[in-house]
Write a protein that holds these residues in place. Structure first.
Motif, short mmCIF file in Angstrom:
data_model
loop_
_atom_site.label_atom_id
_atom_site.label_comp_id
_atom_site.label_asym_id
_atom_site.label_seq_id
_atom_site.Cartn_x
_atom_site.Cartn_y
_atom_site.Cartn_z
N THR A 2 0.83 -1.20 0.00
CA THR A 2 0.00 0.00 0.00
C THR A 2 0.87 1.25 0.00
OG1 THR A 2 -0.11 0.20 2.40
CG2 THR A 2 -1.77 -1.23 1.33
N GLU A 3 0.29 2.35 -0.44
CA GLU A 3 1.03 3.62 -0.47
C GLU A 3 1.41 4.06 0.93
OE1 GLU A 3 2.31 4.89 -3.14
OE2 GLU A 3 1.27 3.44 -4.41
N SER A 4 0.55 3.78 1.90
CA SER A 4 0.85 4.13 3.29
C SER A 4 2.08 3.36 3.78
CB SER A 4 -0.35 3.83 4.18
OG SER A 4 -0.07 4.20 5.51
N ARG A 5 2.16 2.10 3.42
CA ARG A 5 3.32 1.30 3.83
C ARG A 5 4.60 1.78 3.15
NH1 ARG A 5 1.79 -4.95 5.01
NH2 ARG A 5 0.18 -4.47 6.51
N ARG A 62 -0.87 13.78 7.68
CA ARG A 62 -1.25 15.17 7.39
C ARG A 62 -0.09 15.97 6.77
NH1 ARG A 62 -1.85 19.59 11.44
NH2 ARG A 62 -0.88 18.04 12.74
N THR A 63 1.16 15.59 7.09
CA THR A 63 2.32 16.32 6.58
C THR A 63 3.13 15.50 5.57
OG1 THR A 63 3.65 15.58 8.48
CG2 THR A 63 2.55 17.73 8.66
N ARG A 64 2.58 14.38 5.16
CA ARG A 64 3.30 13.45 4.29
C ARG A 64 3.65 14.06 2.94
NH1 ARG A 64 0.79 7.89 4.77
NH2 ARG A 64 1.96 8.06 6.71
N ARG A 65 2.76 14.86 2.39
CA ARG A 65 3.03 15.47 1.07
C ARG A 65 4.28 16.35 1.14
NH1 ARG A 65 0.93 15.98 -3.73
NH2 ARG A 65 1.03 17.94 -4.87
N LEU A 66 4.36 17.20 2.14
CA LEU A 66 5.54 18.04 2.32
C LEU A 66 6.77 17.18 2.60
CD1 LEU A 66 6.97 20.76 2.68
CD2 LEU A 66 6.18 20.74 5.08
N GLY A 67 6.62 16.17 3.43
CA GLY A 67 7.74 15.28 3.75
C GLY A 67 8.29 14.58 2.52
N GLY A 68 7.41 14.13 1.64
CA GLY A 68 7.85 13.47 0.41
C GLY A 68 8.66 14.42 -0.47
N ARG A 116 4.98 11.70 -1.99
CA ARG A 116 4.35 13.02 -2.06
C ARG A 116 3.07 12.97 -2.88
NH1 ARG A 116 6.54 17.15 -6.25
NH2 ARG A 116 5.56 15.50 -7.45
N ASP A 117 3.14 12.35 -4.04
CA ASP A 117 2.01 12.35 -4.97
C ASP A 117 0.82 11.54 -4.46
OD1 ASP A 117 3.49 13.95 -6.62
OD2 ASP A 117 4.08 12.33 -7.97
N HIS A 118 1.08 10.57 -3.59
CA HIS A 118 -0.01 9.72 -3.09
C HIS A 118 -0.44 10.10 -1.67
CE1 HIS A 118 1.35 7.30 -6.52
NE2 HIS A 118 0.08 6.92 -6.56
#
Length: 119
Positions: A2-5, A62-68, A116-118
């Motif tokens: 999964t994208e989360s994993r 919540r901050t995953r996009r920035l982190g990616g 980031r994209d997912h």
């Protein structure tokens, strides 16, 4: 997977590497180009903090996009250090390993951008 994993795995990778910058800094010091101002150890600790902070951003949905995005930029930013390691390697096996690592940086960039994209 999964994208989360995928995201959590990237966070774990960055977290582990960031921690190593503090536990075993000497190998990282050798990657720091002499042209940078300040001491190599300061840059080692700063990059370790950047990796830990980026790992934390990726771990939180919540901050995953920035982190990616920051992880991709971080992987690009440390590339000159990897080149330096390849150029400085004296032993043939060490040099071969260091050179072989160089193209592996780009899949890390793609992985971070995928996170980031997912997000």
């Amino acid at each position: 997977m999964t994208e989360s994993r995928r995201a959590i795995l990237l966070a774990v990778l960055l977290g582990n590497m960031g921690t190593l910058h503090f536990l075993v800094p000497r190998p990282f010091d050798k990657l720091i180009p002499a042209a940078l101002p300040g001491t190599a150890r300061t840059w080692t600790y700063a990059s370790g903090l950047a990796e830990l902070g980026t790992a934390l951003l990726i771990a939180i949905p919540r901050t995953r996009r920035l982190g990616g995005l920051l992880a991709a930029l971080l992987f690009v930013a440390v590339f000159p250090g990897n080149v330096k390691m390849a150029l400085d390697a004296k032993a043939n096996p060490g040099r071969a390993i260091a050179i072989a690592r160089l193209p592996l940086q780009w899949p890390l960039v793609r992985w971070a951008l995928r996170v980031r994209d997912h997000a």
